[in-house]
Design a protein around this motif. Structure first.
Motif, PDB file in Angstrom:
ATOM      1  N   LYS A 472       0.818  -1.225   0.000  1.00 60.24           N
ATOM      2  CA  LYS A 472       0.000   0.000   0.000  1.00 60.24           C
ATOM      3  C   LYS A 472       0.848   1.269   0.000  1.00 60.24           C
ATOM      4  O   LYS A 472       0.423   2.300  -0.517  1.00 60.24           O
ATOM      5  CB  LYS A 472      -0.931  -0.009   1.215  1.00 60.24           C
ATOM      6  N   ASN A 473       2.035   1.195   0.580  1.00 54.72           N
ATOM      7  CA  ASN A 473       2.880   2.395   0.659  1.00 54.72           C
ATOM      8  C   ASN A 473       3.861   2.504  -0.503  1.00 54.72           C
ATOM      9  O   ASN A 473       4.795   3.304  -0.470  1.00 54.72           O
ATOM     10  CB  ASN A 473       3.652   2.416   1.980  1.00 54.72           C
ATOM     11  N   MET A 474       3.653   1.713  -1.559  1.00 50.60           N
ATOM     12  CA  MET A 474       4.593   1.679  -2.683  1.00 50.60           C
ATOM     13  C   MET A 474       4.529   2.967  -3.502  1.00 50.60           C
ATOM     14  O   MET A 474       3.450   3.482  -3.786  1.00 50.60           O
ATOM     15  CB  MET A 474       4.281   0.485  -3.575  1.00 50.60           C
ATOM     16  N   LYS A 475       5.695   3.476  -3.897  1.00 48.50           N
ATOM     17  CA  LYS A 475       5.764   4.626  -4.780  1.00 48.50           C
ATOM     18  C   LYS A 475       5.657   4.151  -6.230  1.00 48.50           C
ATOM     19  O   LYS A 475       6.368   3.248  -6.648  1.00 48.50           O
ATOM     20  CB  LYS A 475       7.085   5.374  -4.581  1.00 48.50           C
ATOM     21  N   MET A 476       4.759   4.749  -6.980  1.00 44.81           N
ATOM     22  CA  MET A 476       4.592   4.391  -8.387  1.00 44.81           C
ATOM     23  C   MET A 476       5.624   5.149  -9.223  1.00 44.81           C
ATOM     24  O   MET A 476       5.299   6.044 -10.011  1.00 44.81           O
ATOM     25  CB  MET A 476       3.171   4.720  -8.845  1.00 44.81           C
ATOM     26  N   ASP A 477       6.894   4.795  -9.023  1.00 43.30           N
ATOM     27  CA  ASP A 477       7.970   5.496  -9.729  1.00 43.30           C
ATOM     28  C   ASP A 477       8.841   4.548 -10.540  1.00 43.30           C
ATOM     29  O   ASP A 477       9.970   4.888 -10.912  1.00 43.30           O
ATOM     30  CB  ASP A 477       8.828   6.281  -8.737  1.00 43.30           C
ATOM     31  N   ALA A 478       8.324   3.332 -10.796  1.00 47.69           N
ATOM     32  CA  ALA A 478       9.017   2.330 -11.627  1.00 47.69           C
ATOM     33  C   ALA A 478      10.251   1.732 -10.958  1.00 47.69           C
ATOM     34  O   ALA A 478      11.030   1.037 -11.617  1.00 47.69           O
ATOM     35  CB  ALA A 478       9.396   2.920 -12.987  1.00 47.69           C
ATOM     36  N   SER A 479      10.420   1.968  -9.658  1.00 45.07           N
ATOM     37  CA  SER A 479      11.631   1.475  -8.984  1.00 45.07           C
ATOM     38  C   SER A 479      11.437   0.130  -8.294  1.00 45.07           C
ATOM     39  O   SER A 479      12.396  -0.445  -7.775  1.00 45.07           O
ATOM     40  CB  SER A 479      12.095   2.504  -7.950  1.00 45.07           C
ATOM     41  N   THR A 480      10.200  -0.379  -8.270  1.00 40.33           N
ATOM     42  CA  THR A 480       9.890  -1.594  -7.514  1.00 40.33           C
ATOM     43  C   THR A 480      10.013  -2.838  -8.402  1.00 40.33           C
ATOM     44  O   THR A 480       9.487  -2.852  -9.519  1.00 40.33           O
ATOM     45  CB  THR A 480       8.460  -1.524  -6.949  1.00 40.33           C
ATOM     46  N   PRO A 481      10.672  -3.879  -7.931  1.00 39.19           N
ATOM     47  CA  PRO A 481      10.685  -5.134  -8.695  1.00 39.19           C
ATOM     48  C   PRO A 481       9.270  -5.695  -8.828  1.00 39.19           C
ATOM     49  O   PRO A 481       8.410  -5.473  -7.966  1.00 39.19           O
ATOM     50  CB  PRO A 481      11.554  -6.055  -7.841  1.00 39.19           C
ATOM     51  N   CYS A 482       9.020  -6.417  -9.909  1.00 37.09           N
ATOM     52  CA  CYS A 482       7.700  -6.999 -10.145  1.00 37.09           C
ATOM     53  C   CYS A 482       7.854  -8.413 -10.691  1.00 37.09           C
ATOM     54  O   CYS A 482       8.624  -8.648 -11.630  1.00 37.09           O
ATOM     55  CB  CYS A 482       6.904  -6.145 -11.125  1.00 37.09           C
ATOM     56  N   TYR A 483       7.117  -9.318 -10.105  1.00 36.90           N
ATOM     57  CA  TYR A 483       7.046 -10.712 -10.555  1.00 36.90           C
ATOM     58  C   TYR A 483       5.710 -10.907 -11.255  1.00 36.90           C
ATOM     59  O   TYR A 483       4.654 -10.564 -10.710  1.00 36.90           O
ATOM     60  CB  TYR A 483       7.153 -11.636  -9.339  1.00 36.90           C
ATOM     61  N   ILE A 484       5.730 -11.439 -12.489  1.00 36.56           N
ATOM     62  CA  ILE A 484       4.493 -11.701 -13.219  1.00 36.56           C
ATOM     63  C   ILE A 484       4.484 -13.148 -13.703  1.00 36.56           C
ATOM     64  O   ILE A 484       5.466 -13.636 -14.265  1.00 36.56           O
ATOM     65  CB  ILE A 484       4.290 -10.714 -14.388  1.00 36.56           C
ATOM     66  N   TYR A 485       3.355 -13.818 -13.453  1.00 37.01           N
ATOM     67  CA  TYR A 485       3.199 -15.235 -13.800  1.00 37.01           C
ATOM     68  C   TYR A 485       2.104 -15.397 -14.846  1.00 37.01           C
ATOM     69  O   TYR A 485       1.086 -14.693 -14.824  1.00 37.01           O
ATOM     70  CB  TYR A 485       2.825 -16.043 -12.556  1.00 37.01           C
TER      71      TYR A 485
END
Length: 718
Positions: A472-485
């Motif tokens: 919920k506290n994530m910044k939407m700045d493209a810096s977060t890793p993402c796993y997609i299945y």
């Protein structure tokens, strides 16, 4: 000419840098050219397919050791595994399928902190657990797969495997003495039906031709047999087989499933394959005593029936014929004719699926692709009633479909562990489960994380569902890793059930978790499946690519933080996504993946895949299969993401050589500084041998991914 030479030199230098950083075990190239109706494919790694060759065996060992040398150096690995086990232990004791006989209950159970299921029994719902069978008492590494209790409750038939293999032995346990009878049946496949006759004197089962993983006969020419307990299995009566029943026109790769209707009025023979629809025959119960059963047609493939059950001479079914979202009806067993069926639940804008039965009721679900509501039908009056469960994914199964109308139901979500309910179809009473349910020490994950359901426009404008879970506290700045299945095959749907301990631990590492509901699956009905089959298969990985592009566009992540994952037939999805758009991903996770689909038909399980992907021996279908093949799309000198490839050496579904060859070509052809590692599990097959082994596998895979996307807790010191 000068510019071309310079480019070639740069590629060579880059390749040398990569090879210098990662000194992979040597994999020689021995080119073999295969001609597919005029399209010639050179395969330099076909020699790896000979799994009995000592050179190949040594190559796999060297690859396994090389991968382990990196994984063990990742500093955050042990802490990740510890945390995943803590999350696993929040669930307390884990109960498997519960079967009821009168006041007695039989079930599998894994106690908190233990690795494997034990077969247990209790008298009455409040009775004490009594262990009937512990697989470790036979041999270390033995796994208890499934069980069936005899009607007189004196015996239990149990399927057992070793090393995570799906090839099982079938044994019969004497309940009073807790010892096995001399009868040793098999080999049988882990998913095949077996059942006692109503008099408890015999067992029906489907026998495989061989237990040799490398044999071409492994999943061919199976027989449905009747074994009288105490007799020599060599004398078992053939109930159905290709050789014994030529009138059934069985293919050698189809397998016969035999079972009794719940009221023991009929013998039912279903012909198994990867097709999602049934081909079924039947006969009166009295035919069991005849030398050869006279099987009559019951369900044809073109009826497009995906599920059925029999109650009081009514065959209830789910079909998507002329109804892509499916309809539910019934036929008269005395004169079964699909064209004269009565439709009870017509097609709606929701997908109808998951039919089950109790003594007097049929249960089914209606899904919007995410949420799933549960309904019941009175088999006699046809009255329909919605079961008042909370919003989410609602599933379940009957305690005793022959005896009563009681169900165990479960409500869950992506980050909401399942809550069990007890339901009585006769009275309508619904209450939270107090028995056979976990202790539920999980925190409320919804306090910290958001679940978002969106739809994404694919390459052709079709809207593809995408589920996203993020802090919920994530910044939407493209810096977060993402796993997609993604998966996208056989009409199988990715529904919101709890993501489990390993993915929860990954989410806690500030990683977005996403599920792409691509075509080839069943989220939007039968047409959604067909639009990802055979010639339409490119939609599967193109949908996946569209979903990843959406995550980047909306700044959930960036391409240098993106982790793509595919399993089994999902190997087509992830393999082609990586080879189509290597720029889009930082990490590819290829787990027991079908990455060399043009060679599938030489494998024991290959012929079974023809209904889903087509045949390489058919000129038109071969074009589609060539497009699906990931290995032949790997280009020498291309910059590929970091790729972690997992295989189980005992895998009977996707031979270990297929992921092995994909690792080999990536190691030799990749010009980037990103590693390609082949993880080889010598104590597993297509699935891990137990829950702890699965956590170990997931931990290694996700630790690699976190290392590559730059998580500071997982960086190997140079």
């Amino acid at each position: 000419m000068i510019r071309k030479t310079t480019f070639t030199l740069l590629v060579f230098i880059t390749s040398q840098i990569s090879q210098a950083q990662y000194k992979y075990p040597s994999t020689p190239e021995r080119p073999v050219t295969n001609d597919y109706f005029g399209t010639k494919i050179t395969d330099s790694y076909q020699w790896i397919e000979d799994m009995k060759n000592p050179e190949v065996q040594k190559w796999f060992k060297d690859q396994a050791n090389y991968t382990d040398s990196f994984i063990q150096k990742i500093p955050g690995r042990d802490a990740f595994l510890k945390r995943a086990k803590e999350i696993q232990n929040y669930s307390g004791d884990i109960y498997g399928y519960v079967r009821q006989f009168g006041n007695n209950y039989y079930y599998s159970k894994t106690k908190k902190g233990e690795k494997k299921d034990k077969l247990c029994y209790r008298e009455g719902l409040d009775g004490n657990d009594v262990v009937l069978f512990d697989p470790e008492t036979i041999k270390h590494g033995t796994n208890f797969v499934d069980f069936v209790v005899s009607p007189d409750q004196k015996k239990i038939a149990i399927s057992l495997s070793e090393g995570g293999s799906e090839i099982c032995d079938l044994k019969i346990l004497d309940i009073a003495t807790k010892t096995f009878l001399p009868d040793n049946l098999g080999p049988v496949w882990s998913e095949f039906n077996f059942e006692f006759t109503p008099d408890s004197k015999a067992v029906i089962y489907t026998k495989m031709s061989t237990s040799d993983n490398n044999s071409d006969e492994l999943l061919k020419n199976m027989k449905s047999l009747l074994h009288v307990i105490g007799t020599d299995p060599a004398t078992d009566k053939i109930l159905a087989s290709k050789a014994n029943n030529p009138d059934l026109n069985l293919l050698e790769e189809q397998f016969p499933h035999f079972y009794f209707s719940d009221d023991n009025s009929y013998l039912v023979l279903s012909i198994g394959s990867t097709k999602s629809t049934y081909l079924t025959f039947y006969a009166p119960f009295a035919e069991l005593n005849k030398e050869k059963i006279n099987w009559k047609p019951l369900i044809k493939y073109d009826d497009e029936i995906t599920n059925f059950d029999i109650i009081n001479n009514k065959l209830f079914f789910i079909s998507h014929k002329n109804a892509p979202n499916s309809k539910l009806g019934f036929m008269d067993m005395k004169n079964p004719d699909f064209d004269k069926a009565t439709i009870v639940v017509p097609e709606t804008d929701k997908v109808l699926r998951r039919m089950q039965k109790t003594k007097d009721f049929i249960f089914y679900s209606l899904s919007d692709g995410i949420n799933q509501d549960k309904y019941q039908i009175n088999a006699k009056t046809l009255e329909i009633k919605k079961i008042p469960l909370p919003k989410g994914t609602n599933g379940g199964y009957p305690f005793s479909p022959r005896e009563n109308n009681e169900m165990i139901l479960a409500n869950s979500g992506w980050i909401t562990p399942a809550t069990r309910y007890f339901y009585n179809g006769s009275t309508g009473r619904l209450e939270k489960g107090k028995h056979f349910t976990s202790s539920k020490d999980h925190p409320d994950y919804l306090q910290k994380y958001t679940v978002k359901e969106v739809e994404v426009a694919s390459h052709d404008g079709v809207m593809v569902p995408l589920s996203i879970i993020y802090p919920k506290n994530m910044k939407m700045d493209a810096s977060t890793p993402c796993y997609i299945y993604g998966y996208g095959a056989y009409g199988s749907s990715e529904i919101p059930i709890f993501i489990g301990p390993a993915l929860m631990a990954l989410l806690e590492q500030n990683t977005v978790i996403a599920y792409a509901h691509v075509r080839g699956g069943g989220e939007k009905g039968a047409q959604w499946h067909k639009n990802g089959m055979k010639a339409n298969k490119p939609n599967t990985w193109k949908d996946f690519i569209a979903c990843t592009e959406y995550l980047i566009k909306e700044k959930y992540t960036s391409s240098d933080k993106l982790i793509g994952h595919g399993i089994s037939m999902g190997g087509v999805l992830i393999g082609r996504a990586l080879t189509s758009r290597p720029d889009l991903f930082k990490v590819g996770l290829v787990e027991v993946g079908d990455t060399n689909i043009v060679r599938s038909e030489i494998s024991p399980n290959g012929m079974n895949q023809i209904p889903e992907i087509g045949s390489i021996k058919n000129e038109e279908e071969a074009k589609s299969i060539l497009e699906m093949d990931s290995q032949s799309k790997v280009k020498k000198g291309e910059k590929y993401p970091a790729v972690y490839i997992h295989t189980g050496i005992n895998d009977s579904r996707v031979d270990a050589w297929m992921p092995g060859k994909f690792a080999a070509i990536l190691q030799n052809y990749n010009s980037s500084n990103n590693p390609t590692l082949l993880h080889v599990n010598y104590s597993s097959g297509h699935f891990a041998s137990d829950s702890n082994s699965q956590l170990e596998n997931d931990t290694d895979m996700f630790s690699f991914a976190l290392w590559q996307v730059g998580n500071p807790n997982f960086q190997i010191k140079q």
